[in-house]
Design an enzyme around this catalytic site. Structure first.
Site, PDB file in Angstrom:
ATOM      1  N   HIS A 147     -14.311   1.992  -4.903  1.00 54.10           N
ATOM      2  CA  HIS A 147     -14.223   1.848  -6.358  1.00 54.10           C
ATOM      3  C   HIS A 147     -14.733   3.078  -7.109  1.00 54.10           C
ATOM      4  CE1 HIS A 147     -12.986  -2.276  -5.997  1.00 54.10           C
ATOM      5  NE2 HIS A 147     -14.118  -2.653  -5.420  1.00 54.10           N
ATOM      6  N   ASP A 169      -9.350  -4.426   2.123  1.00 50.42           N
ATOM      7  CA  ASP A 169     -10.432  -5.088   1.370  1.00 50.42           C
ATOM      8  C   ASP A 169      -9.796  -6.043   0.343  1.00 50.42           C
ATOM      9  OD1 ASP A 169     -13.577  -4.068   0.543  1.00 50.42           O
ATOM     10  OD2 ASP A 169     -12.458  -5.089  -1.045  1.00 50.42           O
ATOM     11  N   HIS A 210     -10.563  -6.370  -2.668  1.00 51.23           N
ATOM     12  CA  HIS A 210     -10.471  -5.719  -3.982  1.00 51.23           C
ATOM     13  C   HIS A 210      -9.548  -4.502  -3.922  1.00 51.23           C
ATOM     14  CE1 HIS A 210     -14.485  -7.710  -3.855  1.00 51.23           C
ATOM     15  NE2 HIS A 210     -14.174  -8.056  -5.087  1.00 51.23           N
ATOM     16  N   ASP A 261     -14.311  -8.616   2.967  1.00 48.44           N
ATOM     17  CA  ASP A 261     -14.367  -9.644   1.925  1.00 48.44           C
ATOM     18  C   ASP A 261     -13.024 -10.332   1.722  1.00 48.44           C
ATOM     19  OD1 ASP A 261     -13.229  -7.412   0.786  1.00 48.44           O
ATOM     20  OD2 ASP A 261     -14.760  -7.161  -0.760  1.00 48.44           O
TER      21      ASP A 261
HETATM   22 ZN   LIG Z   1     -14.176  -5.618  -1.800  1.00 49.86          ZN
END
Ligand SMILES: [Zn+2]
Length: 316
Positions: free
Chosen positions: A127, A164, A166, A252
């Site tokens: 991120h 992931d 995200h 995740d």
């Molecule tokens: Zn994540």
């Protein structure tokens, strides 16, 4: 074994995290290393010590202003580096620099022929943008390493694959107009999960249009959904003929994560890693780095990352 997989471990790597009760706690490294040690892969693994990135290294991707800000706030040890997800704890500058330096060290080891494949558990901080922290990520180790591979090792075309939960927004927007950064990201649909980006029509800009593949997954998506979508990722990376592969294997996306809604099992991570090793053998002389990324259910991250390493070992 002829090609042991390098697995990075050590206190410097373990020290990246934010302490209880933050989801990205300091125990993630140890939980994984314990599971890996119990998996019986010893003959296929060589352990390596974490590295360290200098400010000049960080500048391969990040802005000088942002690096200065992290350094200053890390010395003060209070507040947040972003809107409230990423605390500016004392020493976070050094810990985040060590994460970057470790992924760079893995790239050196592979390019210098000391290993074909490597795994860095506390890394894949996808991120972080060129000038900002976000979502528990201070410096973007995969992004710095991609630029480092180019400048130090003459690698041009790099595939970054992210499973992931995200969206890897720091990587996507950091290289949105870069046609030689092949990006493929399976993530929970941004309408339901942070950071909200990564729609299917985000494919890159300018001459890089078509070099980015975003596949949003519905909340509740399981292994069958993953494997259907993964076929597109595999074909995409194959046709792009990269020279190096970076895998962000965030755990995740497994069922039972406390902050996401995807429901894969660790088999998804094992299969993704095995498939990418085949593509790495076909196009990249085997070169692949796996990074741990997110994952906040400890049992899930330990199992998923161990299966990634196992797939790397079995690929030879
Ligand atoms: Zn994540």
């Amino acid at each position: 074994m002829q090609n042991p997989v390098l697995v990075y471990r050590g206190d410097a790597l373990a020290s990246y995290g934010f302490g209880d009760p933050h989801p990205f706690g300091l125990d993630r490294h140890g939980v994984f290393q314990d599971e890996l040690a119990a998996a019986g892969l010893d003959g296929g693994i060589d352990y390596a010590e974490p590295g360290h990135a200098s400010v000049d290294d960080l500048l391969f991707f990040h802005t000088a202003e942002y690096i200065d800000k992290v350094s200053r706030m890390s010395s003060e040890g209070k507040g947040y580096l972003d809107e409230g997800d990423t605390p500016a704890i004392a020493g976070i500058f050094e810990a985040a620099s060590d994460v970057v330096g470790t992924t760079m060290a893995a790239a050196d080891a592979i390019m210098e022929g000391r290993a074909k494949r490597a795994f860095v558990p506390i890394a894949g901080l996808h991120h972080a943008g060129r000038g900002n922290a976000a979502g528990f990520c201070v410096f973007n180790d995969c992004a710095v390493t991609a630029e480092y591979l180019r400048k130090k090792h003459g690698v041009r075309r790099i595939a970054y694959v992210d499973i992931d939960a995200h969206h890897g927004d720091g990587m996507f927007y950091g290289f949105e107009d870069d046609k030689d950064l092949i990006f493929a990201d399976l993530h929970e649909d941004g309408r339901f999960l942070y950071p909200g980006t990564g729609a299917a029509d985000e494919t890159g800009t300018g001459e890089a249009r078509g070099t980015k593949l975003n596949i949003p997954m519905a909340p509740g998506a399981g292994d069958n959904d993953f494997h259907m979508a993964w076929q597109r990722v595999e074909a995409y990376v194959d046709q792009a003929e990269p020279e190096f592969i970076l895998l962000q294997a965030g755990a995740d996306s497994l069922e039972g994560d406390p902050i996401t809604h995807l429901c894969y099992s660790e088999q998804a991570h094992a299969d993704a890693a095995a498939a990418l090793c085949k593509l790495a053998d076909k196009h990249c002389a085997g070169r692949i780095i796996g990074t741990g990324g997110g994952g906040y259910n400890r049992r899930n991250l330990a199992r998923a990352w161990t299966r990634v390493v196992q797939s790397f070992v079995e690929a030879g």
